[in-house]
Write a protein that holds these residues in place. Structure first.
Motif, PDB file in Angstrom:
ATOM      1  N   PRO A 114       0.834  -1.206   0.000  1.00  0.00           N
ATOM      2  CA  PRO A 114       0.000   0.000   0.000  1.00  0.00           C
ATOM      3  C   PRO A 114       0.866   1.253   0.000  1.00  0.00           C
ATOM      4  N   GLY A 115       0.314   2.358  -0.514  1.00  0.00           N
ATOM      5  CA  GLY A 115       1.066   3.607  -0.483  1.00  0.00           C
ATOM      6  C   GLY A 115       0.622   4.588  -1.548  1.00  0.00           C
ATOM      7  N   GLU A 116       1.527   5.522  -1.835  1.00  0.00           N
ATOM      8  CA  GLU A 116       1.322   6.596  -2.795  1.00  0.00           C
ATOM      9  C   GLU A 116       1.992   6.194  -4.102  1.00  0.00           C
ATOM     10  N   PHE A 117       1.293   6.472  -5.244  1.00  0.00           N
ATOM     11  CA  PHE A 117       1.808   6.054  -6.542  1.00  0.00           C
ATOM     12  C   PHE A 117       1.638   7.171  -7.567  1.00  0.00           C
ATOM     13  N   THR A 118       2.527   7.184  -8.551  1.00  0.00           N
ATOM     14  CA  THR A 118       2.493   8.179  -9.617  1.00  0.00           C
ATOM     15  C   THR A 118       1.333   7.887 -10.561  1.00  0.00           C
ATOM     16  N   TYR A 119       0.552   8.905 -10.833  1.00  0.00           N
ATOM     17  CA  TYR A 119      -0.586   8.769 -11.742  1.00  0.00           C
ATOM     18  C   TYR A 119      -0.105   8.854 -13.195  1.00  0.00           C
ATOM     19  N   ARG A 120      -0.667   7.993 -14.045  1.00  0.00           N
ATOM     20  CA  ARG A 120      -0.457   8.048 -15.493  1.00  0.00           C
ATOM     21  C   ARG A 120      -1.838   8.053 -16.146  1.00  0.00           C
ATOM     22  N   GLN A 121      -1.982   8.840 -17.187  1.00  0.00           N
ATOM     23  CA  GLN A 121      -3.282   8.918 -17.846  1.00  0.00           C
ATOM     24  C   GLN A 121      -3.717   7.540 -18.335  1.00  0.00           C
ATOM     25  N   GLY A 122      -5.005   7.284 -18.222  1.00  0.00           N
ATOM     26  CA  GLY A 122      -5.588   6.028 -18.684  1.00  0.00           C
ATOM     27  C   GLY A 122      -5.574   4.914 -17.652  1.00  0.00           C
ATOM     28  N   MET A 123      -5.159   5.200 -16.425  1.00  0.00           N
ATOM     29  CA  MET A 123      -5.105   4.151 -15.411  1.00  0.00           C
ATOM     30  C   MET A 123      -6.512   3.737 -14.978  1.00  0.00           C
ATOM     31  N   LEU A 126      -7.680  -1.631 -11.691  1.00  0.00           N
ATOM     32  CA  LEU A 126      -6.800  -2.799 -11.763  1.00  0.00           C
ATOM     33  C   LEU A 126      -5.337  -2.398 -11.939  1.00  0.00           C
ATOM     34  N   SER A 127      -5.050  -1.389 -12.774  1.00  0.00           N
ATOM     35  CA  SER A 127      -3.652  -0.963 -12.926  1.00  0.00           C
ATOM     36  C   SER A 127      -3.149  -0.298 -11.655  1.00  0.00           C
ATOM     37  N   ALA A 128      -4.017   0.376 -10.917  1.00  0.00           N
ATOM     38  CA  ALA A 128      -3.620   0.963  -9.634  1.00  0.00           C
ATOM     39  C   ALA A 128      -3.289  -0.127  -8.619  1.00  0.00           C
ATOM     40  N   ILE A 129      -4.104  -1.171  -8.584  1.00  0.00           N
ATOM     41  CA  ILE A 129      -3.847  -2.295  -7.669  1.00  0.00           C
ATOM     42  C   ILE A 129      -2.561  -3.013  -8.072  1.00  0.00           C
ATOM     43  N   SER A 130      -2.327  -3.142  -9.356  1.00  0.00           N
ATOM     44  CA  SER A 130      -1.085  -3.745  -9.832  1.00  0.00           C
ATOM     45  C   SER A 130       0.123  -2.925  -9.400  1.00  0.00           C
ATOM     46  N   ALA A 131       0.006  -1.589  -9.463  1.00  0.00           N
ATOM     47  CA  ALA A 131       1.102  -0.719  -9.013  1.00  0.00           C
ATOM     48  C   ALA A 131       1.392  -0.941  -7.530  1.00  0.00           C
ATOM     49  N   ALA A 132       0.365  -1.309  -6.775  1.00  0.00           N
ATOM     50  CA  ALA A 132       0.517  -1.577  -5.337  1.00  0.00           C
ATOM     51  C   ALA A 132       0.885  -3.030  -5.053  1.00  0.00           C
ATOM     52  N   GLY A 133       1.338  -3.748  -6.065  1.00  0.00           N
ATOM     53  CA  GLY A 133       1.808  -5.112  -5.867  1.00  0.00           C
ATOM     54  C   GLY A 133       0.750  -6.180  -5.976  1.00  0.00           C
ATOM     55  N   GLY A 134      -0.470  -5.812  -6.301  1.00  0.00           N
ATOM     56  CA  GLY A 134      -1.548  -6.792  -6.443  1.00  0.00           C
ATOM     57  C   GLY A 134      -2.279  -7.051  -5.134  1.00  0.00           C
ATOM     58  N   TYR A 135      -3.327  -7.841  -5.234  1.00  0.00           N
ATOM     59  CA  TYR A 135      -4.138  -8.196  -4.080  1.00  0.00           C
ATOM     60  C   TYR A 135      -3.382  -9.132  -3.140  1.00  0.00           C
ATOM     61  N   THR A 136      -3.706  -9.060  -1.851  1.00  0.00           N
ATOM     62  CA  THR A 136      -3.243 -10.080  -0.915  1.00  0.00           C
ATOM     63  C   THR A 136      -4.219 -11.252  -0.993  1.00  0.00           C
ATOM     64  N   TYR A 137      -3.884 -12.356  -0.377  1.00  0.00           N
ATOM     65  CA  TYR A 137      -4.779 -13.520  -0.407  1.00  0.00           C
ATOM     66  C   TYR A 137      -6.077 -13.255   0.350  1.00  0.00           C
ATOM     67  N   ARG A 138      -6.092 -12.242   1.228  1.00  0.00           N
ATOM     68  CA  ARG A 138      -7.303 -11.927   2.003  1.00  0.00           C
ATOM     69  C   ARG A 138      -8.201 -10.906   1.309  1.00  0.00           C
ATOM     70  N   ALA A 139      -7.783 -10.390   0.169  1.00  0.00           N
ATOM     71  CA  ALA A 139      -8.499  -9.279  -0.471  1.00  0.00           C
ATOM     72  C   ALA A 139      -9.842  -9.686  -1.054  1.00  0.00           C
ATOM     73  N   GLN A 140     -10.784  -8.781  -0.945  1.00  0.00           N
ATOM     74  CA  GLN A 140     -12.064  -8.895  -1.642  1.00  0.00           C
ATOM     75  C   GLN A 140     -11.817  -8.339  -3.043  1.00  0.00           C
ATOM     76  N   GLU A 141     -11.750  -9.200  -4.018  1.00  0.00           N
ATOM     77  CA  GLU A 141     -11.419  -8.785  -5.380  1.00  0.00           C
ATOM     78  C   GLU A 141     -12.661  -8.379  -6.156  1.00  0.00           C
ATOM     79  N   GLY A 142     -12.465  -7.566  -7.186  1.00  0.00           N
ATOM     80  CA  GLY A 142     -13.561  -7.197  -8.078  1.00  0.00           C
ATOM     81  C   GLY A 142     -14.091  -5.796  -7.867  1.00  0.00           C
TER      82      GLY A 142
END
Length: 178
Positions: A114-123, A126-142
């Motif tokens: 988790p944290g602060e990430f650089t914004y890029r147009q068109g995000m 899902l791309s934001a979650i990918s920037a944060a390393g993806g879901y943990t196994y406990r995450a509610q996905e979707g």
């Protein structure tokens, strides 16, 4: 009845949130912290980047401070042009304003980093979650919670993974219950 009460206790507050309205950069209004790349024909020292200050202003040569927070790019161009016209500095100013580095977005909750990430147009979410390393196994996905500033107010809503994000968005990934 006890099963229903247990199920109700296990749901997150996501279900009570409205869906995130469609968002695009065309609708985006500049805010303090955003960077603008400004080009003004015939005012060479003005061609550079400007960061919108906490008061929502940028300071331009021969014009001083111009309030730009809350405006889209075309409105900022017009406001700058009007400033030069009204001060009789330029009679027909040609102004170009492009986005530079925009405010970061934030991802918290059940993501790997988790944290602060650089914004890029068109995000998207899902791309934001990918920037944060993806879901943990406990995450509610979707679906996630998005907190967005709209007309100076914070608006909470839920969004699917394909929803676009905007600079400054705060994304929260909830924990799944079962």
């Amino acid at each position: 009845m006890a099963g229903f009460a247990l199920l109700a206790a296990c749901t997150t507050s996501l279900s009570s949130l409205p869906s995130t309205p469609p968002a695009s950069m065309a609708d985006y209004r500049m805010q303090p912290g955003d960077e603008l790349l400004v080009t003004i024909q015939d005012v060479e020292q003005a061609d550079r980047s400007y960061i919108i200050d906490a008061g929502g202003m940028i300071s331009l040569p021969l014009l001083q401070e111009v309030e730009v927070a809350g405006l889209d790019l075309r409105a900022i161009e017009e406001r700058i042009a009007e400033g030069y016209r009204s001060r009789n500095v330029l009679t027909s100013p040609i102004i170009s304003v492009q986005p530079g580095a925009l405010r970061p977005f934030y991802v918290i909750g059940e993501v790997t980093s988790p944290g602060e990430f650089t914004y890029r147009q068109g995000m998207t979410i899902l791309s934001a979650i990918s920037a944060a390393g993806g879901y943990t196994y406990r995450a509610q996905e979707g679906e996630v919670e998005v907190v967005r500033s709209v007309n100076g107010r914070e608006v909470r809503s839920r969004a699917s993974e394909d929803a676009p994000i905007l600079p400054g968005d705060r994304i929260r990934v909830y924990e799944k219950w079962f």
